[in-house]
Design a protein around this motif. Structure first.
Motif, PDB file in Angstrom:
ATOM      1  N   PHE A  63      70.056  50.489  26.352  1.00 45.63           N
ATOM      2  CA  PHE A  63      68.779  49.486  26.527  1.00 45.63           C
ATOM      3  C   PHE A  63      67.434  50.357  26.948  1.00 45.63           C
ATOM      4  CE2 PHE A  63      65.973  46.366  28.899  1.00 45.63           C
ATOM      5  CZ  PHE A  63      65.943  45.415  27.978  1.00 45.63           C
ATOM      6  N   SER A  64      67.812  51.375  27.765  1.00 43.58           N
ATOM      7  CA  SER A  64      67.027  52.309  27.927  1.00 43.58           C
ATOM      8  C   SER A  64      66.551  53.221  26.830  1.00 43.58           C
ATOM      9  CB  SER A  64      67.522  53.438  29.061  1.00 43.58           C
ATOM     10  OG  SER A  64      66.757  54.587  29.259  1.00 43.58           O
ATOM     11  N   ARG A  65      67.536  53.526  25.917  1.00 41.14           N
ATOM     12  CA  ARG A  65      67.013  54.114  24.559  1.00 41.14           C
ATOM     13  C   ARG A  65      66.090  53.283  23.770  1.00 41.14           C
ATOM     14  NH1 ARG A  65      72.439  56.053  25.112  1.00 41.14           N
ATOM     15  NH2 ARG A  65      73.185  54.624  23.705  1.00 41.14           N
ATOM     16  N   LEU A  66      66.569  52.028  23.902  1.00 36.65           N
ATOM     17  CA  LEU A  66      65.737  51.209  22.824  1.00 36.65           C
ATOM     18  C   LEU A  66      64.301  50.802  23.624  1.00 36.65           C
ATOM     19  CD1 LEU A  66      68.717  48.746  21.865  1.00 36.65           C
ATOM     20  CD2 LEU A  66      67.429  50.295  20.238  1.00 36.65           C
ATOM     21  N   THR A  67      64.282  50.841  24.762  1.00 34.81           N
ATOM     22  CA  THR A  67      62.905  50.289  25.271  1.00 34.81           C
ATOM     23  C   THR A  67      62.001  51.522  25.943  1.00 34.81           C
ATOM     24  OG1 THR A  67      63.944  50.102  27.469  1.00 34.81           O
ATOM     25  CG2 THR A  67      64.081  48.192  26.365  1.00 34.81           C
ATOM     26  N   HIS A  68      62.787  52.628  26.058  1.00 32.71           N
ATOM     27  CA  HIS A  68      62.001  53.968  26.527  1.00 32.71           C
ATOM     28  C   HIS A  68      61.868  53.826  28.215  1.00 32.71           C
ATOM     29  CE1 HIS A  68      60.479  55.675  22.237  1.00 32.71           C
ATOM     30  NE2 HIS A  68      61.876  55.585  22.484  1.00 32.71           N
ATOM     31  N   GLU A 112      67.028  39.853  23.381  1.00 35.05           N
ATOM     32  CA  GLU A 112      65.777  39.320  23.766  1.00 35.05           C
ATOM     33  C   GLU A 112      65.067  39.696  24.691  1.00 35.05           C
ATOM     34  OE1 GLU A 112      68.872  38.020  23.522  1.00 35.05           O
ATOM     35  OE2 GLU A 112      68.626  36.719  21.480  1.00 35.05           O
ATOM     36  N   GLN A 113      65.584  40.642  25.628  1.00 32.28           N
ATOM     37  CA  GLN A 113      64.833  41.214  26.859  1.00 32.28           C
ATOM     38  C   GLN A 113      64.037  42.408  26.325  1.00 32.28           C
ATOM     39  OE1 GLN A 113      68.785  41.531  29.336  1.00 32.28           O
ATOM     40  NE2 GLN A 113      67.111  40.759  31.164  1.00 32.28           N
ATOM     41  N   ILE A 114      64.426  42.957  25.173  1.00 28.57           N
ATOM     42  CA  ILE A 114      63.567  44.239  24.793  1.00 28.57           C
ATOM     43  C   ILE A 114      61.993  43.897  24.919  1.00 28.57           C
ATOM     44  CG2 ILE A 114      62.961  45.410  22.926  1.00 28.57           C
ATOM     45  CD1 ILE A 114      66.013  45.487  22.333  1.00 28.57           C
ATOM     46  N   PRO A 115      61.421  42.964  24.289  1.00 27.30           N
ATOM     47  CA  PRO A 115      59.921  42.578  24.381  1.00 27.30           C
ATOM     48  C   PRO A 115      59.503  42.666  25.938  1.00 27.30           C
ATOM     49  CG  PRO A 115      60.896  41.102  22.820  1.00 27.30           C
ATOM     50  CD  PRO A 115      61.982  41.692  23.560  1.00 27.30           C
ATOM     51  N   THR A 116      60.166  42.047  26.616  1.00 24.02           N
ATOM     52  CA  THR A 116      59.637  42.067  28.136  1.00 24.02           C
ATOM     53  C   THR A 116      59.687  43.313  28.702  1.00 24.02           C
ATOM     54  OG1 THR A 116      60.364  39.744  28.249  1.00 24.02           O
ATOM     55  CG2 THR A 116      60.088  41.186  30.343  1.00 24.02           C
ATOM     56  N   ALA A 117      60.857  44.103  28.321  1.00 25.42           N
ATOM     57  CA  ALA A 117      60.864  45.596  28.765  1.00 25.42           C
ATOM     58  C   ALA A 117      59.747  46.396  28.202  1.00 25.42           C
ATOM     59  CB  ALA A 117      62.269  46.233  28.505  1.00 25.42           C
ATOM     60  N   GLN A 118      59.264  46.171  27.016  1.00 23.41           N
ATOM     61  CA  GLN A 118      58.387  47.028  26.411  1.00 23.41           C
ATOM     62  C   GLN A 118      57.052  46.724  27.061  1.00 23.41           C
ATOM     63  OE1 GLN A 118      59.165  45.831  22.119  1.00 23.41           O
ATOM     64  NE2 GLN A 118      60.201  47.845  22.033  1.00 23.41           N
ATOM     65  N   VAL A 119      56.786  45.399  27.498  1.00 29.01           N
ATOM     66  CA  VAL A 119      55.571  44.958  28.067  1.00 29.01           C
ATOM     67  C   VAL A 119      55.493  45.652  29.464  1.00 29.01           C
ATOM     68  CG1 VAL A 119      54.255  43.266  29.200  1.00 29.01           C
ATOM     69  CG2 VAL A 119      55.257  42.901  27.012  1.00 29.01           C
ATOM     70  N   ILE A 120      56.522  45.659  30.245  1.00 25.75           N
ATOM     71  CA  ILE A 120      56.565  46.648  31.474  1.00 25.75           C
ATOM     72  C   ILE A 120      56.428  47.964  31.322  1.00 25.75           C
ATOM     73  CG2 ILE A 120      58.266  47.063  33.391  1.00 25.75           C
ATOM     74  CD1 ILE A 120      59.613  44.342  33.060  1.00 25.75           C
TER      75      ILE A 120
END
Length: 278
Positions: free
Chosen positions: A10-15, A47-55
């Motif tokens: 998840f870290s690699r996908l969201t930076h 499904e949590q990736i967009p939220t993580a990217q916004v953060i």
């Protein structure tokens, strides 16, 4: 069923670093979809990736965690946009202050700064329409804007450039007496506007060019000239706004005269001190 992603994946996908993801979990900002009760490993879903990217983007803009939470919790898109815009306005103001500091430093550190012309000028007593108050230094700009708008309403016909008189305490302790004025032969009394007679004075005068972000540099140059010419400051600073925001949006065209009431060390207050310098 969504595929589970380890915290590393998840870290690699969201930076977002693993450390950041753990901190966001502890703060309740981004809670993993599941946590293995035996190992404590955190797992996320796609499904949590967009939220993580916004953060991630909000934190890049230095939005505090509490504000990020409010943005994520806002159900209405308009409310979310307003919260983001509020922070962006603060960032823009900070950026303006940073740019102003950079300009001031460049001017101060220039190997051969352009000389500021200073002259000693005798100014006769002047009748003005004025508004005055004791003001905190941080509030001067907003107070000035309101006072000048009231003066403009009371004096629709322009006679000369507006000005201000700023008590020494304003700069020394952060609060002092401020008087803004416009010249007029017969000053009215209306609202806060009232007549004032500015006394005759001799001023060491220089013109500050451009916006006021680095006006303290010009103040310093006038002060250096005053000291070099064996003069003493004898009263509150006067500013005259020859060209300003009321005249043009082009800040490079603004011209502000800075006048320090002075007297000669040799002659003393109330006696003549004259001269000029390039």
């Amino acid at each position: 069923m969504s595929t589970r992603l380890s915290i590393g994946e998840f870290s690699r996908l969201t930076h977002l670093s693993v450390r950041s993801l753990r901190r966001h979990h502890e703060a309740g900002l981004l809670v993993p979809a599941t946590v293995d009760p035996a190992t404590g490993y955190r797992y996320y879903t796609g499904e949590q990736i967009p939220t993580a990217q916004v953060i991630h983007r909000l934190r890049e803009l230095d939005v505090p965690l509490a504000a990020v939470q409010r943005i994520l919790d806002a159900a209405d898109p308009g409310a979310r946009a307003d919260l983001v815009a509020e922070h962006l306005h603060r960032l823009e103001a900070e950026l303006d202050r940073t740019r102003a500091a950079v300009r001031s430093l460049r001017r101060l550190l220039a190997p051969e700064p352009a000389p500021v012309r200073v002259e000693v000028r005798a100014v006769a007593a002047t009748s003005v329409a004025a508004i005055e108050a004791d003001v905190a230094l941080d509030d001067v700009l907003s107070w000035y804007a309101g006072a000048m708008a009231e003066l403009d309403a009371a004096l629709p016909v322009l006679v000369g450039p507006p000005g201000g008189v700023y008590d020494n305490a304003l700069f020394e302790v952060g609060r002092g007496h401020v008087l803004v004025h416009r010249p007029v032969d017969d000053p009215p009394r209306t609202g806060r506007v009232h007549p004032v007679e500015l006394p005759a004075v001799e001023l060491a005068v220089a013109t500050h060019v451009g916006d006021h972000d680095d006006i303290e540099v010009t103040y310093g140059e006038v002060g250096s000239w005053v000291v070099a010419n064996a003069l003493q400051v004898a009263g509150p600073v006067r500013e005259t706004y020859l060209v300003g925001p009321r005249d043009t949006d082009d800040a490079s065209a603004w011209r502000t005269e800075i006048g320090w009431p002075v007297f000669s060390v040799a002659t003393g207050p109330g006696q003549s001190a004259s001269g000029s310098a390039p």
